[in-house]
Scaffold this motif. Structure first.
Motif, short mmCIF file in Angstrom:
data_model
loop_
_atom_site.label_atom_id
_atom_site.label_comp_id
_atom_site.label_asym_id
_atom_site.label_seq_id
_atom_site.Cartn_x
_atom_site.Cartn_y
_atom_site.Cartn_z
N SER A 32 -33.06 -22.76 22.32
CA SER A 32 -32.85 -24.21 22.29
C SER A 32 -33.38 -24.88 23.55
N HIS A 67 -38.42 -17.69 16.46
CA HIS A 67 -37.11 -18.06 17.00
C HIS A 67 -36.56 -16.93 17.86
N ARG A 99 -24.27 -23.02 11.23
CA ARG A 99 -25.68 -22.67 11.08
C ARG A 99 -26.48 -23.83 10.51
N ARG A 102 -26.91 -26.68 13.11
CA ARG A 102 -27.84 -26.33 14.18
C ARG A 102 -29.28 -26.29 13.70
N GLU A 103 -29.53 -25.64 12.57
CA GLU A 103 -30.90 -25.49 12.10
C GLU A 103 -31.46 -26.81 11.56
N GLN A 104 -30.59 -27.66 11.04
CA GLN A 104 -31.02 -29.00 10.62
C GLN A 104 -31.56 -29.77 11.83
N TYR A 107 -34.41 -26.71 14.27
CA TYR A 107 -35.57 -26.15 13.59
C TYR A 107 -36.24 -27.18 12.68
N GLY A 132 -41.03 -18.67 13.30
CA GLY A 132 -40.86 -19.93 14.01
C GLY A 132 -42.10 -20.36 14.77
N GLU A 164 -37.65 -22.34 8.16
CA GLU A 164 -37.03 -23.62 7.82
C GLU A 164 -38.06 -24.72 7.52
N HIS A 253 -32.66 -21.43 1.89
CA HIS A 253 -32.66 -20.71 3.16
C HIS A 253 -31.21 -20.47 3.62
N HIS A 254 -30.39 -21.51 3.54
CA HIS A 254 -29.01 -21.37 4.01
C HIS A 254 -28.12 -20.65 3.01
N HIS A 257 -28.70 -17.17 4.16
CA HIS A 257 -27.90 -16.87 5.35
C HIS A 257 -26.44 -16.59 4.98
#
Length: 284
Positions: A32, A67, A99, A102-104, A107, A132, A164, A253-254, A257
């Protein structure tokens, strides 16, 4: 600010801003701290009226291995001010909610923000451009690659449908995208050039100068004209479904996860940077 200056270097060469990821010991893996430092650098370049074109590069042997999923400076549990969207602080929540938030932001949101920079951006890619790392190259308008550069998105190995910023069908075409994801194998710079993903392929020693020369050539054009031309092409991609496709795939994707976390030991199906690298070598 000191940490930001350490992980990203900013330099202006006349009308060209050169933004360099600076974690070479970790193949420029994106934590980050690096992500927000990149955002600072891009904002700085866009605010500077003297800058016409932006170059994104990576220090050391590799552009970016993706990433950060295992370096000593991985900061997934650290709170940062949100800039790309209004989702809440992921550190206050757990599981899929954490998750997703954060990824929204870090990423998908950041990459979308950078794709809309009103100045042309060129990725200068050497060595690994993986997962990534692809996202960072793909948000740029042009890609210049060294002959030893390679591209890969091996996350299907984790049971995940792709990174992502899911631009694969638009930038590779559907059939090449499927092969790229289904096999997880590396795509050479030459192959990437043949399918139109890369603009130029040059010897490694010529990469920095060739990229800046191209950027300087583009910088001779009117800045407003460049901004409008870029916006027009981005809008055409969006009309072809890029944004909605990314949104739908981000959900898949999520889901992947969450499934991994439910049936396995973690959301990455037990994979880390070392095991992903080892698996990639076995597939070559």
């Amino acid at each position: 600010m000191a940490a930001e200056q350490e992980v990203v270097h900013y330099e202006r060469r006349k009308q060209v801003a050169v933004v360099t990821m600076n974690r070479p010991d970790y193949r420029n893996a994106q934590n980050s701290a690096m992500t927000y430092a990149l955002d600072d650098a891009f904002y700085r370049a866009c605010e500077d009226d003297e800058v016409k074109v932006i170059v994104l590069a990576g220090a050391g042997a590799h552009f970016s291995a993706g990433h950060d999923i295992g370096s000593p400076e991985r900061d997934v549990d650290v709170s940062y001010p949100r800039r790309a969207g209004l989702w809440w602080d992921h550190t206050r929540h757990r599981g899929g909610e954490s998750r997703f938030a954060r990824e929204q932001e870090v990423y998908l949101g950041m990459c979308r923000r950078w794709r809309e920079m009103p100045k042309p951006a060129i990725a200068s890619v050497q060595g690994a451009c993986v997962a990534g790392g692809l996202m960072l190259a793909w948000v740029c308008d042009l890609i210049v690659a060294s002959e030893d550069a390679f591209f890969a998105d091996p996350v299907v190995r984790m049971g995940i449908p792709g990174v992502e910023y899911f631009a694969h069908p638009w930038l590779l075409g559907p059939r090449i995208a499927k092969e790229f994801l289904f096999t997880g194998k590396r795509m050479s710079a030459r192959r990437a050039y043949e399918i139109g993903m890369v603009n130029r392929v040059v010897p490694r020693e010529e990469l920095p100068d060739t990229t800046v020369e191209l950027a300087s050539d583009i910088a001779e054009m009117p800045g407003f004209g460049l901004a409008l031309a870029k916006k027009a092409i981005n809008q055409a991609e969006d009309l072809m479904g890029l944004q909605s496709g990314m949104d739908s795939t981000f959900g898949l994707h999520h889901f992947a996860h969450a499934h991994n976390a439910e049936v396995g030991q973690d959301s990455l199906s037990g994979m880390d940077a070392r095991s992903m690298k080892r698996a990639a070598r076995e597939r070559e």
